[in-house]
Every structure is written in C-alpha cells, then in structure tokens.
Design a protein around this motif. Structure first.
Motif, short mmCIF file in Angstrom:
data_model
loop_
_atom_site.label_atom_id
_atom_site.label_comp_id
_atom_site.label_asym_id
_atom_site.label_seq_id
_atom_site.Cartn_x
_atom_site.Cartn_y
_atom_site.Cartn_z
N GLU A 280 0.83 -1.20 0.00
CA GLU A 280 0.00 0.00 0.00
C GLU A 280 0.86 1.25 0.00
OE1 GLU A 280 -4.30 -0.85 2.08
OE2 GLU A 280 -2.62 -0.34 3.40
N ASP A 281 0.45 2.25 -0.77
CA ASP A 281 1.13 3.53 -0.73
C ASP A 281 0.93 4.13 0.64
OD1 ASP A 281 1.31 6.59 -1.09
OD2 ASP A 281 2.12 5.83 -2.97
N SER A 282 2.00 4.65 1.22
CA SER A 282 1.94 5.15 2.58
C SER A 282 1.19 6.48 2.69
CB SER A 282 3.35 5.32 3.15
OG SER A 282 4.10 6.22 2.35
N GLU A 283 0.95 7.15 1.56
CA GLU A 283 0.31 8.46 1.61
C GLU A 283 -0.98 8.53 0.80
OE1 GLU A 283 3.25 11.22 0.32
OE2 GLU A 283 4.57 10.87 2.03
N ARG A 284 -1.01 7.85 -0.35
CA ARG A 284 -2.17 7.95 -1.23
C ARG A 284 -3.11 6.77 -1.05
NH1 ARG A 284 1.20 9.35 -6.65
NH2 ARG A 284 2.59 7.87 -5.64
N ASP A 285 -4.40 7.05 -0.94
CA ASP A 285 -5.39 5.98 -0.85
C ASP A 285 -5.56 5.31 -2.20
OD1 ASP A 285 -5.93 6.45 1.84
OD2 ASP A 285 -7.47 7.96 1.37
N ASN A 286 -5.98 4.05 -2.15
CA ASN A 286 -6.32 3.30 -3.37
C ASN A 286 -5.16 3.22 -4.37
OD1 ASN A 286 -9.01 2.71 -2.57
ND2 ASN A 286 -9.61 4.79 -3.12
N ASN A 315 13.11 -10.11 -15.89
CA ASN A 315 13.07 -10.74 -14.56
C ASN A 315 12.82 -9.77 -13.42
OD1 ASN A 315 15.68 -12.71 -15.88
ND2 ASN A 315 13.67 -13.51 -15.39
N ALA A 316 12.63 -8.50 -13.72
CA ALA A 316 12.38 -7.51 -12.66
C ALA A 316 11.54 -6.38 -13.23
CB ALA A 316 13.70 -6.98 -12.11
N SER A 317 10.33 -6.25 -12.72
CA SER A 317 9.42 -5.22 -13.23
C SER A 317 8.60 -4.65 -12.09
CB SER A 317 8.49 -5.82 -14.29
OG SER A 317 9.22 -6.27 -15.41
N GLY A 318 7.85 -3.60 -12.40
CA GLY A 318 7.02 -2.98 -11.39
C GLY A 318 5.80 -2.34 -12.01
N GLY A 319 4.90 -1.93 -11.15
CA GLY A 319 3.68 -1.27 -11.59
C GLY A 319 2.84 -0.88 -10.41
N ARG A 320 1.56 -0.68 -10.66
CA ARG A 320 0.66 -0.30 -9.57
C ARG A 320 -0.76 -0.73 -9.89
NH1 ARG A 320 1.53 6.11 -9.98
NH2 ARG A 320 3.55 5.41 -10.71
N VAL A 321 -1.55 -0.91 -8.85
CA VAL A 321 -2.98 -1.19 -8.97
C VAL A 321 -3.71 -0.05 -8.30
CG1 VAL A 321 -4.87 -2.70 -8.26
CG2 VAL A 321 -2.72 -3.70 -9.03
N TYR A 322 -4.71 0.50 -8.97
CA TYR A 322 -5.52 1.56 -8.37
C TYR A 322 -6.77 0.93 -7.77
CZ TYR A 322 -2.39 4.54 -11.03
OH TYR A 322 -1.27 5.14 -11.55
N GLY A 323 -6.78 0.86 -6.45
CA GLY A 323 -7.88 0.22 -5.74
C GLY A 323 -7.42 -0.22 -4.37
N THR A 324 -8.18 -1.11 -3.78
CA THR A 324 -7.85 -1.62 -2.45
C THR A 324 -6.87 -2.77 -2.56
OG1 THR A 324 -9.64 -3.24 -2.47
CG2 THR A 324 -10.18 -1.00 -1.71
N MET A 325 -6.39 -3.21 -1.40
CA MET A 325 -5.51 -4.37 -1.39
C MET A 325 -6.25 -5.61 -1.88
SD MET A 325 -2.44 -5.41 -0.93
CE MET A 325 -1.52 -4.33 0.17
N ASP A 326 -7.52 -5.71 -1.54
CA ASP A 326 -8.31 -6.84 -2.04
C ASP A 326 -8.39 -6.82 -3.56
OD1 ASP A 326 -8.78 -7.82 0.49
OD2 ASP A 326 -10.75 -6.86 0.70
N ASP A 327 -8.53 -5.62 -4.14
CA ASP A 327 -8.53 -5.50 -5.61
C ASP A 327 -7.19 -5.98 -6.18
OD1 ASP A 327 -11.08 -4.34 -5.65
OD2 ASP A 327 -10.25 -2.32 -5.39
N ALA A 328 -6.11 -5.61 -5.51
CA ALA A 328 -4.78 -5.99 -5.99
C ALA A 328 -4.59 -7.50 -5.93
CB ALA A 328 -3.71 -5.28 -5.17
N VAL A 329 -5.06 -8.11 -4.85
CA VAL A 329 -4.94 -9.57 -4.72
C VAL A 329 -5.73 -10.26 -5.82
CG1 VAL A 329 -5.54 -11.55 -3.28
CG2 VAL A 329 -4.43 -9.56 -2.26
N ARG A 330 -6.94 -9.76 -6.10
CA ARG A 330 -7.73 -10.36 -7.18
C ARG A 330 -7.01 -10.21 -8.53
NH1 ARG A 330 -12.18 -8.50 -4.04
NH2 ARG A 330 -12.10 -6.43 -5.02
N THR A 331 -6.37 -9.06 -8.74
CA THR A 331 -5.64 -8.86 -9.99
C THR A 331 -4.47 -9.83 -10.10
OG1 THR A 331 -6.24 -6.51 -9.97
CG2 THR A 331 -4.42 -7.16 -11.40
N VAL A 332 -3.77 -10.07 -8.99
CA VAL A 332 -2.68 -11.04 -8.98
C VAL A 332 -3.19 -12.43 -9.35
CG1 VAL A 332 -1.05 -12.29 -7.51
CG2 VAL A 332 -1.18 -9.81 -7.40
N GLU A 333 -4.32 -12.83 -8.77
CA GLU A 333 -4.88 -14.14 -9.08
C GLU A 333 -5.24 -14.26 -10.55
OE1 GLU A 333 -4.91 -16.64 -7.19
OE2 GLU A 333 -4.73 -15.89 -5.14
#
Length: 344
Positions: A280-286, A315-333
C-alpha cells in the motif's frame, strides 16, 4: 577493452551538448533506487569535472540505505523545492534524463519536464523509450543505467580524470540492479568495468554491507512477519505473492527502503519462478505498488504491462494497482491464471 556505446556522431553531439550548455538539469525517476541515484551522481561527477554546475534532481525521498552515497547532500528533492526546480527548468539549456524511459516515471515532475525548452538527452536501460530527445542512449541489454553511464564516460575519455566519487555511485548502481551481481550480469564486460572501478580504491565490501546489511531491527522483524503471515504460495503455478499494508508498516516503524529486497526472498523456495509484492502507498489511498521478480525466462515485464499498469525488465518489473488491497490480490490471481502456462 569495451566496444563503443555511441557512434562517432553521437559522441560528438553529446560532447557539444555538454560544452554548450550553461544550465544543466539531471533527473532520475520517482522512488529512486541504487541505479537511479548512482547514475545521477555519476553523471553529476562527470559534469562537475568538466567545470559545469548541474542541478541534480530526485522527484522524492530516497532510501535510508543509500544516504551514504558521496555527494548525495547535493541532491535536490522536487517534492521539497518544486518552485525552485520549475524555475530552473524554464531556463535550462540541457536536461539529462537518467534511468527512466517515459516522463511519467518522474511523477509530479512530468509536466515541468515536458514544458522545459531545454534539449533533452535520455540515458537508460529500460525497454521502449518514449521521451522526445536530441539524443537517446537506450541499452536494455545492459545490466543498469550506471553501466551505460560508465561506458559513455569511458568512450569519451574522461574516466582517468575521475575518482572514487564517480566510481562509488556507479558500482553501487550496478550492484543493486543485479542483486549483488546474481542476475542480469553474465556479460564479461561487466566484470571488466568492475575491475576498472576498483582502481579508484572504492571499498566494494563496505558498500555491500551499507546496502544489504544496514537495516533496523524493526525491518528484520517485518521481514519475518511478512514471510510467515502474509506470503501466499501457489505451488501449482510456481508463484508466490505477499501483501504489506499501511497497518503493517506502522506496526514495524517502516521507513523508505525497508521493503528493498523482500520481493526476492520467496524465490528461494525450490521450484518457484515468480514472486510478487503488493504494498500500500503510505500516503495515497487506493494505490498499491507492485513489484515482480522472476527466474529464467518468465516475462515479468509482460505481466506488469498487462495487469499492473507498469513494465520493466524480463526478470524484474514494477507497476501499480488503483484500488484496495483486495482489488490488488484479485488482480494477482487473474494474472497468475492468465500466465499459468508460462509458469509451469
């Protein structure tokens, strides 16, 4: 010896850009890592040696474990001195973009960089550069942007004039972007470069300790907690992911950099091909920051681009999900299911 990284025309152009510019701004990406800071400070050291007074800008705070880098006290944070940097960008002759391929990776600086009338040079090792420049030096096949900077300095004949304040940051960036030379570092040229950096009397062993063995007790306890309580292992798909919430970070007195290297740890599990961090971003929601690491030929960058609004290396990348942690977990699945064949 190293093969030239620039054509003769590019080398001449870069030298003339350096010589002709009175006001130079060098900038790296947001959430700067060792390669971003190393290439920024390395380029700064070159320009100082040439008699220039570049402004070295980082978009925001850099990790505690990199505070020791020589000349880091000269770095200017955009989030702290926005008006000043914007003013300089309006009169700059040259902007050197380091360790990013798109201006959006500078976050709040993006619009000011776009509006700047300065000529731009991009020096990077990420795929798909999209910055409007007079010269783009993009080498995705290389270990790090610091390696690219070293090769430019070497080809231009400046290396003998530089000392440990150049060699230290460059070595640090190469070390951190290869996980201590454990991945993306099979090119023999890398070790020739290291041998040359060591001639400047840098202490590579101390640098390793400062980067990898320089955390708080809270950080170590956090790592244990995350791996025990938050890590989910998908044995069928040879993947793992974990979550790190604001509540977790508060509990363990999180400071920037405390999550560094954590995403690599699940890959120590036998047979695992992919590890994903959700923080989770320490300052920005969602806003959930996503880091992906893999072994062998699994394409982190493809998964990051398709599911996590990001990109990066194989072998090394990054990004972001806009939403809740539950949204992010669903996206991972969803991502694991979509890439199931490549994970088996």
């Amino acid at each position: 010896m190293l093969n030239p990284i620039l054509t003769e025309e590019e080398c001449t152009l870069l030298r003339s850009l350096f010589d002709d510019a009175d006001t130079i701004v060098c900038v790296c990406h947001t959430n700067p890592d060792g390669d971003a800071l190393g290439s920024l400070l390395g380029m700064g050291e070159l320009l100082w040696n040439m008699g220039k007074e570049p402004l070295l800008v980082v978009p925001d705070q850099w990790p505690d474990y990199l505070q020791w880098l020589p000349n880091s006290e000269k770095l200017v944070r955009y989030d702290k001195r926005r008006d000043y940097v914007d003013t300089v960008l309006k009169i700059a002759d040259l902007v050197i973009c380091l360790d990013f391929n798109v201006l959006s990776r500078t976050d709040a600086m993006e619009e000011a960089l776009k509006a700047s009338p300065a000529k731009k040079v991009l020096i990077d090792h990420h795929l798909g550069p999209e910055v409007d420049t007079v010269l783009t030096v993009s080498r995705p096949e290389m270990s790090s942007t610091c390696e690219v900077v070293f090769r430019i300095v070497w080809q231009m004949g400046f290396y003998d004039k530089l000392g440990k304040h150049f060699a230290g940051p460059i070595y640090c960036g190469m070390m951190t972007d290869t996980g201590g030379f454990t991945f993306n570092s099979t090119d023999p040229d890398i070790f020739f470069i290291i041998s040359q950096l060591l001639t400047k009397r840098i202490n590579k062993d101390k640098m390793y300790r400062l980067v990898y063995h320089n955390f708080s007790e809270h950080r170590l306890r956090m790592v244990g907690y995350v791996l025990y309580e938050r890590m989910v292992v998908d044995e069928k798909r040879h993947a793992a992911y974990y979550t790190l919430t604001r509540e977790d970070m508060k509990k363990f007195h999180f400071v920037k950099g405390d999550a560094e290297g954590l995403v690599n740890m699940p890959l120590q599990i036998k047979g695992l091909k992919l590890s994903i961090s959700l923080r989770e971003d320490s300052e920005r929601d969602n806003t959930i920051w996503v880091s992906l690491r893999s072994v062998d030929d699994f394409p982190c960058n493809e998964m990051a681009a398709r599911f996590f609004n990001g990109g990066g290396h194989l072998n090394a990348s990054g990004g972001r999900v806009y939403g809740t942690m539950d949204d992010a977990v669903r996206t991972v699945e969803e991502a694991l299911k979509a890439f199931e064949d490549k994970l088996k």
